[in-house]
Design an enzyme around this catalytic site. Sequence first.
Site, PDB file in Angstrom:
ATOM      1  N   HIS A  50      40.297 -11.394 -53.320  1.00 40.32           N
ATOM      2  CA  HIS A  50      39.798 -12.770 -53.416  1.00 40.32           C
ATOM      3  C   HIS A  50      40.821 -13.580 -54.198  1.00 40.32           C
ATOM      4  CE1 HIS A  50      37.172 -16.167 -53.765  1.00 40.32           C
ATOM      5  NE2 HIS A  50      37.291 -16.153 -55.069  1.00 40.32           N
ATOM      6  N   ASP A  52      41.935 -16.978 -55.445  1.00 42.55           N
ATOM      7  CA  ASP A  52      41.590 -18.379 -55.711  1.00 42.55           C
ATOM      8  C   ASP A  52      42.817 -19.280 -55.571  1.00 42.55           C
ATOM      9  OD1 ASP A  52      38.783 -18.280 -56.480  1.00 42.55           O
ATOM     10  OD2 ASP A  52      39.482 -17.020 -58.129  1.00 42.55           O
ATOM     11  N   ASP A 176      32.593 -16.444 -52.847  1.00 44.40           N
ATOM     12  CA  ASP A 176      32.514 -16.854 -54.254  1.00 44.40           C
ATOM     13  C   ASP A 176      31.837 -18.194 -54.533  1.00 44.40           C
ATOM     14  OD1 ASP A 176      32.886 -16.387 -56.956  1.00 44.40           O
ATOM     15  OD2 ASP A 176      34.912 -17.207 -57.013  1.00 44.40           O
ATOM     16  N   HIS A 422      36.819 -23.784 -54.348  1.00 49.71           N
ATOM     17  CA  HIS A 422      35.644 -23.729 -55.216  1.00 49.71           C
ATOM     18  C   HIS A 422      35.951 -23.696 -56.711  1.00 49.71           C
ATOM     19  CE1 HIS A 422      36.649 -19.562 -54.058  1.00 49.71           C
ATOM     20  NE2 HIS A 422      36.327 -19.270 -55.300  1.00 49.71           N
TER      21      HIS A 422
END
Length: 1030
Positions: A50, A52, A176, A422
């Site tokens: 994941h 970001d 997420d 996000h």
Amino acid sequence: MRTSATTSLFLLSVYLVRANPIETSYKASCEVCHPTKEGYTNVHLIPHTHDDVGWLKTVDQYFYGQRPDIQKAAVQIIIDSVVDELSKHPDRRFIYVETAFLKQWWDIQNDERRAKMRTLIEKGQLELISGAWSMHDEAVTHYHSIIDQFTLGFGTIDQMFDGLSCAKPKIGWQIDPFGHARETASILAQMGFDGLFFARLDHQDRARRIRDKEMEFVWRASESLGNASSIFTQAFYKHYSAPSGYCFDLVHCNDQPINENPNSGDYNVPNRVNSFMEFVNSQKDTYQTEHMLVTMGDDFTYQQAASWFDNIDRLIKHVNAEQKNGSMINLLYSTPSCYLQAVHRADKVWKTKSDDLFPYADGDHSFWTGYYTSRPTLKYMERRGNNLLQVCKQLSVLAELKQEKWEDLDSLREAMGVMQHHDAITGTEKQHVADDYAKMLYKGMLDCGATAAKAINKLSAKITEAPNVNYESCLLLNVSQCEISESNEKFVVTLYNPLAQEASTYVRLPVQNFKYTVSQGTVPIATQMLKIPDHVLRVPYRISTAVQELVFKAIIPPLGFQTFYVTKTAEESAVPAPVEGDGKFAIQGNLIQANVDPNTGLFESLYSKQNGLKYTGLSQNFYYYLGSNGNMESSQSSGAYIFRPNGNATVINATPEIATFKGELVQEIHQKFSDWVSQIIRVYADNEFVEFEWMIGPIPAELLVNPGKEVVTRYSAQDLVTNGIFYTDSNGRGSIERKRDYRPTWDLDLKEEIAGNYFPVTTFITTKNETEMTVLIDRAQGGTSLQDGTLELMLHRRLLFDDGRGVGEALNEKYEDPNSGASQGMIARGRHLFSFAPISEALSTTATAKARRWSRDNMILAPWAFFAPTDLSDSQWLENYEVLYQGINNKVPENVNILTLEPTKGGEEVLVRFEHFYEPNDDPALSANSLVPIYNLTKRFGTDKMIEEMSLGANRRLAEVSRLQFRMDGAEAEKERNIAPVIDAGDSILLQPMEIRTFVVKNNSGTARFSVLSLVFLLLIAIAFPGQMN
Ligand SMILES: [Zn+2]
């Protein structure tokens, strides 16, 4: 007025290729899934990382691995490492999600590395998932920008892999984001996705769903669109991490690898196998089928992919070896697509859901409702970024900029893609990352503005030797600052209207204390001077000589512009003085009058000149909550993510000072509540709503002496009995009913009665019984209705404690004086549009539809002003330039929006999206189906072009989209509505309520199909919808 002289002669040269999506499944070469075993619990292991797109580090710091002191994360190394490890064994699988990073990696690879990745995708070992530029937040993003950033990601993937079908994403992977929106689900379905996976949902909802085996469901995301917007959805059991004890990451974890050497003293296969089987057994009954999805990864994992893959290889081998001893657990490398195909084959009937998943709480005192408002200035800048991006994209197409300048659009396209992430627009990033986002967005806006300037020059030049005009945007108009209008004797303002309808707007130019004339052509128009309020003049980072604003009204043609010529006269003008006497308690235009209470100076009533009704008992005021830093019940603080007030809100001042200013175009009451809270109540001559322009900050807060505060505005209407019900939008599109202290899908046990009633508001919030009260906003904010007849919106937050969700900083935005180094809290300024009106009989538009439209016209797609100084006189200007331009004939029906008009593929193709702007019950006339005569819009592209209909993401021909169909729960399925088969009529397309249709205009390859029957349909539709044909 300059319009293209071409007529519908090109009608027959515009071919429309249209077919309904096929609803059967096909298997591409890459969809090679490992076999599953019937009767076993098949554990689909999904190796993933994941990544970001900015959070604790900036985008580039994450990619290159800089600042390891903050976080050991280097995406470049992750992708490198995964490509190498996948190539070592054909059984291995991996998914990659964030196209922003993938593109960065791709750009620095040689042909061999690129070919290696392509091969992995073709063999189904590497699957690109979601494929948007970033994994967007779902609460505070606008659908316009969500669709854009998917289009950007998909287009980039197509470009990298030459349109390789195996590379096209088919799965939504929102693991997420902090809660999930119905409109996002609808968009993903319309992209052609088969399913949607996520991790975060309210802890009480999760417990209920686990108990009732409802972790999987079909999300019916739009009543209007029916099946086209329904999508199979699955929530993870816990989070997206690997099972506890099975994180094989050398950088981030300390879990035991599997030692399979029986001669080693540390041989641990039985132990590792048994505890994994215990984990499987503890969760397997949660799901409806014999398939179980297990994520093997976490944030920025797989920098040394070998340790993951070697250990997963061993885990699979040894757990499956137990089958010979009677174990019924079968492990396999998998991807979400392979998992979903297996679930689909089980042919179950699934429960459905039609509300959304907000707000998200991960504990009784931990509601993630603070980030709906966190970093209000960054949220505003993002929304302006979208406004400008649409302007530049449209102008690039209209001016046919082709290869010259269209590439400059990419910097804003990409910056907007990053902003949807996000931890970007949410405000949940570290301060230095927020600064980097703002810088990226600013650069994008400059580049985009330069492209727009080039386009306006090209479109407006009357003669070839017309000098180039140096158009610029004034990005600080919200603090009444604009260098060009302040310091020039003569300048022009060219307003571009990105709407497919005519736009009407009031322009405000910061100027010095002189008289000015504004001309349309050479004819002076009505203007008004307004005092810039004291609270704006005091803004510390405002660098301006302007003391007043020059106001005028502009009407601008659809997808067109109009230039106004402004001259500063030699005559000084005193700054307008406030009105004295009783007149200062009321301001009015032609449609409404707003009144403040003479005793308090607070807003108190509204008079409608249209229906002659006066609404009393209204009010508006500012309050603050003290942010909690933990108490006896819980140690939870209020912070960037979480809103946790310490008690009820306190009023800031019940009797503000007021000063009133009046003129023919606009009237204003300036209110001062404190040194850090001020507001203007404003009524324009021809607007139906009251504007409340608030300014908050610097919010006083000092560690230990003065707690952090969260400032709200509250609008209320006495006697408006609403039974706890109010409505918010979903990503700026449909509206969702909210009810105080209530959730539609479980029995709510609410321990935080304020924070737990906050919902995300992207564009509007409304409540009603016989009258409706609506507030439109200019950026995302948290909102609620804590008592009947009130609407509350959180405007700004300044907090001194971290809320323990990873960011590791308090949300304490500051402005630092570059000279003195002194700092104080950030100031935020913004606008609300307020409307209070009776719900009249059948022939009116609903409040929510009106709100969507006002939001579009005034906030989302407002006219954009380009400024340029000039030496020419007004008549010389007219000799050189067109001052009025209209990009399309005024033939787009009123209920249709041109959502997208942009150049793609190096300007070779044009992407167009049409959107029906109304829901079925919004308006008796405007909710009708609409016919868009597209030849009007495409004639400019020439006779050798064809139009092809695409899926919403523009990366698949609609005719080739095939989605897995899942059976829905009986009672619900009966109500299920499919949108009727589309009837197109040759040169026109039909739009049904809330439908978006996506087309590319491209070179005609000679294979286009044209329906002879379409003319017959045209006549039929002309009878059915007479109002829509002109
Ligand atoms: Zn994340």
